[in-house]
Design a protein around this motif. Structure first.
Motif, mmCIF file in Angstrom:
data_model
loop_
_atom_site.group_PDB
_atom_site.id
_atom_site.type_symbol
_atom_site.label_atom_id
_atom_site.label_comp_id
_atom_site.label_asym_id
_atom_site.label_seq_id
_atom_site.Cartn_x
_atom_site.Cartn_y
_atom_site.Cartn_z
ATOM 1 N N ILE A 43 53.985 44.517 4.869
ATOM 2 C CA ILE A 43 53.770 45.686 4.463
ATOM 3 C C ILE A 43 53.354 46.080 3.161
ATOM 4 C CG2 ILE A 43 54.651 48.038 4.945
ATOM 5 C CD1 ILE A 43 56.804 48.188 7.018
ATOM 6 N N LEU A 44 54.104 44.544 2.253
ATOM 7 C CA LEU A 44 53.732 45.680 0.926
ATOM 8 C C LEU A 44 52.454 44.385 0.682
ATOM 9 C CD1 LEU A 44 56.725 45.403 -0.528
ATOM 10 C CD2 LEU A 44 56.100 47.345 -0.484
ATOM 11 N N GLN A 45 52.391 43.434 1.441
ATOM 12 C CA GLN A 45 50.981 42.156 0.630
ATOM 13 C C GLN A 45 49.932 42.973 1.166
ATOM 14 O OE1 GLN A 45 51.713 39.940 -1.370
ATOM 15 N NE2 GLN A 45 50.986 37.958 0.072
ATOM 16 N N GLY B 125 38.321 45.990 -6.149
ATOM 17 C CA GLY B 125 37.159 44.247 -5.882
ATOM 18 C C GLY B 125 38.114 42.860 -7.176
ATOM 19 N N LEU B 126 39.345 43.015 -6.484
ATOM 20 C CA LEU B 126 40.170 42.106 -6.486
ATOM 21 C C LEU B 126 40.649 41.820 -6.010
ATOM 22 C CD1 LEU B 126 41.782 44.199 -10.335
ATOM 23 C CD2 LEU B 126 40.222 42.977 -10.495
ATOM 24 N N LYS B 127 41.556 40.356 -6.021
ATOM 25 C CA LYS B 127 42.725 39.879 -5.172
ATOM 26 C C LYS B 127 43.968 40.035 -5.781
ATOM 27 C CE LYS B 127 38.739 36.608 -3.107
ATOM 28 N NZ LYS B 127 38.461 35.291 -3.101
ATOM 29 N N LEU B 128 45.022 41.024 -5.593
ATOM 30 C CA LEU B 128 46.271 41.135 -5.460
ATOM 31 C C LEU B 128 47.318 40.952 -4.436
ATOM 32 C CD1 LEU B 128 45.720 44.567 -7.099
ATOM 33 C CD2 LEU B 128 45.491 42.595 -8.309
ATOM 34 N N ARG B 129 48.177 39.936 -4.935
ATOM 35 C CA ARG B 129 49.099 40.427 -3.799
ATOM 36 C C ARG B 129 50.375 40.436 -4.906
ATOM 37 N NH1 ARG B 129 45.029 39.998 -2.153
ATOM 38 N NH2 ARG B 129 44.675 37.835 -0.761
ATOM 39 N N VAL B 130 51.542 41.204 -4.114
ATOM 40 C CA VAL B 130 52.793 41.204 -4.235
ATOM 41 C C VAL B 130 53.502 40.060 -4.767
ATOM 42 C CG1 VAL B 130 54.887 42.170 -4.027
ATOM 43 C CG2 VAL B 130 52.795 43.419 -3.733
ATOM 44 N N ALA C 135 47.090 44.803 -1.300
ATOM 45 C CA ALA C 135 45.471 43.273 -1.193
ATOM 46 C C ALA C 135 44.821 44.482 -0.891
ATOM 47 C CB ALA C 135 45.720 42.423 0.378
ATOM 48 N N LYS C 136 44.954 45.245 0.374
ATOM 49 C CA LYS C 136 43.490 46.596 0.277
ATOM 50 C C LYS C 136 43.850 47.399 -0.361
ATOM 51 C CE LYS C 136 44.109 47.319 5.530
ATOM 52 N NZ LYS C 136 45.574 47.738 6.360
#
Length: 421
Positions: free
Chosen positions: A344-346, A357-362, A350-351
């Motif tokens: 759920i967090l990931q 415009g970034l590629k973010l991950r927990v 990410a959304k």
């Protein structure tokens, strides 16, 4: 069936017939038989699946660095688990017991739902059954279980309401009459009963009906959450089977003390008549999972698939609900909870990053167990990870065993809640 046969023979004084009335005897026989069936049937099932080329597609190497070793491994191993549970229960269980009936229905229903998902993955689309259909199937089961426990005259408890002192020992006295009740157990609290009806007291004279409505909703949420958590945990060889077997042992202990009026009095918990048959079922459950590990331990000869993972999650959830210990699930099934929360967090993080415009991950990868097997440099350079631990890549077998150890600790803490308040 054998229980009824030997009870009939006991009426004619056949020596040894009475031993079938002992839960400990039937439970141990069930454990042994389920384990033997799982190992024996598993060998023939794997051979049959390989002979008919029924296997899971090779896993993407970018997702699973061990994918090369798992090419052509048969799936739907949950069938082995389900057969190994049902056969001993039919032989040694009391089939007119409401709790045994509910557990068998849960196993078959979620097994069929998972089988449909696995079949579609192999024959139609790798995405499997649409999530909305899977969620609908889990929800229907939760509603069925909740409504059955509400409406069935056999699903009753005897409340622990007064305490007597015998010398230096306090003994809890239960009400003599069996009642329908919306009470559940709160861990780590001295007066550890929570009444759903009291939560809905604002409904006035309808608070009892409203309490049962809340109970049904809670049951549905627990079934959906735990079965999905178990499904997500099934991503490494032996992971879900080992964790679930450990949880099953803890549930077996809780079910046994809840079904034994002397232990229930000593531990100051509610007494649930008829729940001793859950001990029989849980022994079959644990035996089936341990036998399945014979082939599912690293390197796996077969995967359980959704056929198994959905079923074992549902079994854990419904057992906890029947013995009024559903509020212990976050502790007992903490590994499943973390798997679900990590996804759920990931997904949401990410959304949020995509909108900027970034590629973010927990985590490096989700579910959480996958983050431990990401090799250095495997992620794209433009991916920013919030929690970049661990730095290296653990072997799959190490990840699995460490998750088992965590579950052992949590299962022990769950049992400790019987005394720590």
């Amino acid at each position: 069936m054998l229980y009824y046969l030997f009870r009939f023979l006991g009426e004619y004084g056949i020596p040894g017939s009475h031993i079938w009335t002992y839960i400990s005897f039937r439970a141990l026989l069930t454990l042994i038989l389920s384990l033997v069936i799982s190992v024996w049937f598993g060998e023939y099932f794997i051979k049959w699946m390989k002979r008919h080329n029924v296997s899971e597609a090779q896993r993407d190497k970018s997702i699973d660095p061990y994918g090369v070793e798992k090419k052509g491994v048969p799936t739907m191993g949950g069938i082995i688990i389900i057969v190994s549970i049902i056969v001993p229960c039919l032989l040694f269980g009391r089939l007119r017991n409401i709790y045994m009936i509910l557990m068998l229905i849960t196993t078959v229903w979620l097994g069929v739902l998972g089988f449909a998902d696995d079949y579609i993955k192999m024959k139609v689309s790798k995405d499997g059954l649409r999530p909305v259909y899977k969620l609908a199937g889990q929800t229907l089961l939760g509603l069925f279980v909740g409504l059955t426990l509400w409406l069935s005259p056999d699903a009753v408890i005897r409340e622990n309401v007064s305490t007597q002192r015998l010398g230096n020992t306090e003994v809890v006295v239960h009400k003599s009459e069996k009642v329908k009740s919306t009470i559940t157990t709160i861990p780590f609290v001295k007066d550890n009963n929570l009444d759903y009806a009291e939560i809905m007291s604002f409904c006035g004279k309808y608070k009892t009906a409203a309490g049962w409505f809340l109970f049904v909703v809670m049951t549905t949420l627990v079934v959906v959450a735990v079965s999905n958590g178990s499904n997500l945990n099934d991503g490494m060889d032996g992971m879900a089977a080992g964790n679930s077997a450990i949880i099953g042992v803890a549930l077996g202990v809780l079910a046994y003390v809840s079904s034994h009026i002397a232990f229930a009095s000593y531990l100051n918990i509610m007494y649930i008549p008829g729940s001793e048959e859950l001990v029989i079922f849980i022994c079959a459950f644990v035996g089936a999972l341990v036998g399945f590990l014979w082939y599912n331990a690293y390197p796996a000869q077969i995967f359980m698939g959704d056929t198994g993972s959905l079923s074992i999650g549902g079994i854990i959830a419904v057992t906890a609900i029947i013995i009024h210990k559903e509020l212990l699930i976050p502790l007992m099934c903490f590994v499943f909870l973390m798997e679900s929360l990590s996804v759920i967090l990931q997904v949401n993080y990410a959304k949020w990053g995509n909108r900027k415009g970034l590629k973010l991950r927990v985590f490096k990868r989700a579910p959480i167990h996958d983050t431990f097997r990401v090799r250095p440099g495997q992620l794209a350079p433009d991916v920013k990870v919030l929690c970049n631990w661990p730095k290296g890549c653990w072997l799959e077998s190490k990840v699995t065993v460490r998750f088992w150890i965590i579950t052992v600790i949590l299962a022990a803490m769950t049992i400790i809640t019987l005394k720590i308040r």
